[in-house]
Design a protein around this motif. Structure first.
Motif, PDB file in Angstrom:
ATOM      1  N   PRO A 678      16.308  24.648  -1.166  1.00 32.92           N
ATOM      2  CA  PRO A 678      16.056  25.871  -0.392  1.00 32.92           C
ATOM      3  C   PRO A 678      17.137  26.129   0.657  1.00 32.92           C
ATOM      4  CG  PRO A 678      14.738  24.095   0.488  1.00 32.92           C
ATOM      5  CD  PRO A 678      15.544  23.504  -0.644  1.00 32.92           C
ATOM      6  N   LEU A 679      18.375  26.301   0.224  1.00 35.45           N
ATOM      7  CA  LEU A 679      19.469  26.500   1.164  1.00 35.45           C
ATOM      8  C   LEU A 679      19.672  27.982   1.478  1.00 35.45           C
ATOM      9  CD1 LEU A 679      22.119  23.949  -0.173  1.00 35.45           C
ATOM     10  CD2 LEU A 679      20.448  23.658   1.657  1.00 35.45           C
ATOM     11  N   SER A 680      20.333  28.239   2.591  1.00 35.23           N
ATOM     12  CA  SER A 680      20.641  29.616   2.979  1.00 35.23           C
ATOM     13  C   SER A 680      21.475  30.290   1.897  1.00 35.23           C
ATOM     14  CB  SER A 680      21.398  29.626   4.306  1.00 35.23           C
ATOM     15  OG  SER A 680      20.619  29.072   5.337  1.00 35.23           O
ATOM     16  N   GLY A 681      21.240  31.567   1.719  1.00 36.12           N
ATOM     17  CA  GLY A 681      21.959  32.340   0.712  1.00 36.12           C
ATOM     18  C   GLY A 681      21.095  32.720  -0.466  1.00 36.12           C
ATOM     19  N   TRP A 682      19.973  32.006  -0.653  1.00 34.62           N
ATOM     20  CA  TRP A 682      19.069  32.319  -1.749  1.00 34.62           C
ATOM     21  C   TRP A 682      18.081  33.403  -1.329  1.00 34.62           C
ATOM     22  CZ3 TRP A 682      19.266  31.200  -6.744  1.00 34.62           C
ATOM     23  CH2 TRP A 682      20.071  30.132  -7.159  1.00 34.62           C
ATOM     24  N   ASP A 691      11.095  39.520  -1.656  1.00 34.21           N
ATOM     25  CA  ASP A 691       9.951  38.830  -1.078  1.00 34.21           C
ATOM     26  C   ASP A 691      10.459  37.674  -0.227  1.00 34.21           C
ATOM     27  OD1 ASP A 691       7.333  38.034  -0.539  1.00 34.21           O
ATOM     28  OD2 ASP A 691       6.674  38.492  -2.580  1.00 34.21           O
ATOM     29  N   ASP A 692       9.527  37.038   0.503  1.00 34.33           N
ATOM     30  CA  ASP A 692       9.887  35.921   1.378  1.00 34.33           C
ATOM     31  C   ASP A 692      10.022  34.640   0.564  1.00 34.33           C
ATOM     32  OD1 ASP A 692       9.817  37.549   3.619  1.00 34.33           O
ATOM     33  OD2 ASP A 692       7.672  37.199   3.944  1.00 34.33           O
ATOM     34  N   LEU A 693      11.145  33.947   0.756  1.00 32.39           N
ATOM     35  CA  LEU A 693      11.403  32.669   0.092  1.00 32.39           C
ATOM     36  C   LEU A 693      11.225  31.567   1.132  1.00 32.39           C
ATOM     37  CD1 LEU A 693      12.367  31.245  -2.490  1.00 32.39           C
ATOM     38  CD2 LEU A 693      14.698  31.489  -1.643  1.00 32.39           C
TER      39      LEU A 693
END
Length: 777
Positions: A678-682, A691-693
């Motif tokens: 779950p890294l930034s950029g996805w 939607d919210d990840l």
């Protein structure tokens, strides 16, 4: 013919003499040949590995992933197999945007490209050192001595398994070579060349060596400008100021050119364990005790790693390849003469001071110098292993040896003949190359090429599903002589005790050994491994409880390998694999609770961060990986009263680098969870709507899905990529401007000697004298 007898010049046939450029070209070819000879085993199919196997668990898998992406016509902004996903460009170790890498790995198979990249790095280090020492006044024999001594030095060969570090270090002599040219003749073109070398260093893959080089340049260039200036102290200070400005311009423009690499790496670092810098303990965790200075005289003074015989200093954690900087005895014996020779004293003082300062920094916590720089100078708190400053010390020592050999040869030529003095100097250069080469030849063992490029039989037995290799050893695991002895190096062992080599074989793993591990990955590994260590009983069996199995299962772990037997509900031993070099086999367990790549669960628990998520995951009896998840979200921000249990099915429809598309059938409102980082950029879109990840179970990600059939698409937009390209475009324009400005000012034309310069303009009294003074240097 005696010296006293006069000779008619017309009666003596002119001797054929090679031009200087031809001699330099031959010496460069000799250095390239020497590097090729050193790597002859690799060219014959024996892949060079190190005693700590960084080549196989870090460098080669990453470069192989680069080659596979380039074969598809793409850049590997995201590699899904590495650690549940890794932004390879931003992580930096592969040097994805380093121009030679784009050529080599874009055109050749990974193995051939890797070996040629290693050869290029070694040759660049030797040839760059040759050029630097020639610019400082060394003759070809002395420069050849310096180039071969540093190219085959303990530092260079000790870091052969750190290809990204070696190719970054190889550009330091080139940077100082350009700086020396700028001191001799300050030009816009030399500033541009320096900026180009700085950019290449930041693209090469090791920011520590790029930072080290920038600091060295900032000290070297103004000092040399001050030394070469003539006149009053104010004029010298002015020259030093302009030198510092030139160094700053090189670094700033170079950083702009490399921004497409630097900016994504900087933003990615915010999610790693070095987000806020390193603590003093972490920065100096690997020590360089003063006693290890003896390794300049004898690299095996405290043993070597080949037979597990290297002995750390008491109370220190020493690593051989970080501490050995052997450059041979001859440069060390010659170097003092540089301080005695009258014509070399100023240059020797600078090089000696540079070597001393580098050694004081390398000693880390044993001197106050590194502590001061760590607290004051930006960037020093981002890197470990201060002894990498040994590169600067080794470079200064071999340069001093080169200058001393040149001065000594001139003295010999006054009493002997110039030809014999030159032959003697070349013989000493060859002896120096042999001295360092005899230690470095066979420095590391090799693996057959096939064992690197194809999965081992044991790894093949695992089949589908991610692998978690547990780095916990019980007592008396290794055979006498250590795991580095004899035929320990084998793909079975590496496949079962590491994660990263399996990336080259498309075997997923939740963890990965990289230069910049994410904070989440590090916390997960620390907690799971520490739990095993704490729960090991006196019988050598670890019993961590059922939550340990469910926590690993929730993060997609299908297989677990460990030297330590593990007893816990959910794990069942599939088989045992004998590993050459160890007394006991590796236990291979199947995790019955494993969560598939994508699943729909009915309930989510909200926590604030990954620390709380780990606390909840590892609290007995654990969670149900197939029916619930733990997400990082504000309390009350998500529904938490849903029932635990499977809430539907999910199927991967398409997957490509940076894009994952799934078809979801939700029987009721629930959560889609995928075992991806779950890294930034996805970002995520459900039926085309953003939607919210949310981070889930530390190493996974989740999105809320309502009942029904849905198309869910995850997409990756690398943070900093667009801004990095724009900044690099500005940097390239500035770089081109420096070269164009130099061309318009006709800096490419050679400067005429002062005696040949004429001025046909009318001279004015009092002005011409000041105007005609030549620029220093």
């Amino acid at each position: 013919m005696s010296r006293g007898r006069a000779t008619d010049p017309a009666s003596v046939e002119p001797r054929f003499r090679l031009p200087t450029w031809a001699i330099d070209l031959l010496c460069a070819a000799a250095l390239l040949g020497l590097a090729t000879f050193h790597l002859r085993g690799a060219f014959a199919g024996g892949f060079p590995v190190s005693e700590d196997y960084d080549t196989l668990i870090l460098q080669y898998p990453m470069h192989r992933a680069l080659g596979e992406a380039l074969a598809d016509g793409e850049l590997p902004w995201w590699v899904s197999e590495a650690g549940h996903g890794l932004p390879l460009v931003a992580e930096g170790e592969a040097g994805v945007l380093f121009p030679p890498n784009l050529v080599l790995f874009g055109l050749l198979p990974p193995y051939e490209a890797y070996v040629l990249a290693l050869l290029l790095a070694l040759a660049a280090l030797g040839i760059g050192t040759y050029g630097l020492t020639r610019s400082l006044g060394a003759g070809p024999p002395g420069a050849l001595l310096a180039g071969s001594a540093l190219m085959l030095s303990g530092f260079a060969l000790g870091h052969e398994h750190h290809l990204s570090l070696l190719r970054t270090a190889a550009l330091l002599p080139w940077l100082l070579w350009v700086a020396e040219a700028h001191v001799r003749r300050p030009r816009w073109v030399t500033v541009g060349l320096g900026a180009l070398v700085v950019a290449l260093q930041w693209l090469a893959g090791n920011p520590q060596l790029a930072h080290l080089s920038a600091v060295t340049l900032a000290a070297y260039l103004p000092t040399r400008a001050w030394m070469e200036a003539s006149g009053a102290p104010r004029a010298r200070l002015r020259a030093a100021g302009w030198g510092l400005a030139a160094a700053g311009g090189m670094v700033l423009v170079g950083l702009l050119v490399a921004a497409v690499q630097v900016l994504p790496s900087y933003l990615y670092a915010a999610e790693t364990i070095r987000a806020n810098g390193l603590s003093w303990t972490d920065a100096t965790v690997l020590g360089y005790p003063p006693r290890d200075l003896l390794m300049f005289l004898d690299p095996a003074a405290f043993g070597t790693p080949m037979d597990d015989g290297f002995q750390s200093a008491p109370g220190e954690r020493c690593v051989f390849w970080e501490n050995v900087a052997y450059v041979g005895l001859l440069p060390l014996l010659l170097a003092p003469y540089a301080f005695v020779a009258r014509e070399l004293r100023r240059r020797a003082a600078l090089l000696g001071s540079l070597a001393l300062l580098a050694l004081l920094i390398a000693l880390g916590r044993h001197t106050p110098v590194f502590r001061v720089l760590f607290e004051v100078l930006p960037g020093f708190d981002r890197f470990r292993v201060p002894q990498r400053w040994l590169l600067v010390a080794a470079l200064a020592i071999v340069t001093l040896g080169a200058l001393a050999l040149t001065a000594g040869a001139r003295r010999v030529a006054e009493r002997w003949s110039a030809r014999n003095a030159t032959l003697l100097a070349f013989a000493l250069a060859g002896l120096a190359a042999y001295d360092v080469g005899r230690f470095g030849d066979g420095y590391y063992p090799t693996l057959p090429r096939d064992e690197v490029e194809s999965p081992s039989p044991t790894a093949t037995q695992l089949g589908a599903g991610p692998l978690l290799a547990v780095p916990v050893h019980g007592p008396h695991v290794a055979r006498p002589g250590g795991p580095r002895a004899g035929d320990w190096f084998g793909r079975d062992a590496l496949a079962l005790v590491s994660h990263s080599l399996n990336v080259a074989w498309d075997i997923r793993s939740p963890l990965m050994y990289v230069g910049l591990p994410t904070r989440r990955s590090q916390h997960f590994e620390d907690r799971t491994v520490n739990t095993l260590a704490r729960t090991m009983d006196s019988d050598g069996v670890s019993r961590p409880g059922s939550a340990w199995a469910t926590a690993t299962a929730a993060n997609g772990v299908a297989w677990i390998t460990s030297f330590v037997p593990i007893e816990t509900p959910g794990l069942e031993e599939a088989f045992r694999a004998d590993v050459v070099g160890y007394r006991v086999p590796v236990h291979v367990y199947r995790n019955r609770f494993v969560r598939p790549r994508a699943t729909v669960v009915g309930r989510a628990h909200a926590v604030q961060d990954e620390t709380q998520a780990l606390d909840l995951l590892l609290a007995d009896p654990g969670i149900d990986p197939g029916g619930e998840t733990i997400v990082e979200a504000p309390r009350g921000g998500i529904p938490e009263d849903d029932a635990v249990g499977a809430a539907g099915t999910a199927r991967v429809v398409a997957e490509h680098r940076g894009r994952l598309e799934l078809e979801v059938l939700a029987e009721r409102d629930g959560w889609l969870v995928t075992t991806d980082a779950p890294l930034s950029g996805w970002s995520v879109a459900v039926d085309g709507k953003p939607d919210d990840l949310l981070p889930a179970d530390v190493l996974c990600r989740a999105v809320r899905v309502p009942a029904g059939t849905h198309r869910v698409v995850f997409e990756y937009d690398p943070p900093g990529r667009t801004a990095g390209w724009l900044a690099s475009g500005v940097g390239l324009l500035l770089l081109a401007g420096l070269f164009v400005l130099g061309f318009l000012r006709r800096e490419h034309r050679p400067t005429k000697p002062a005696a040949e310069q004429t001025d046909t303009r009318p001279k004015k009294r009092g002005f011409s004298a000041r105007r005609s003074r030549s620029r220093p240097g």
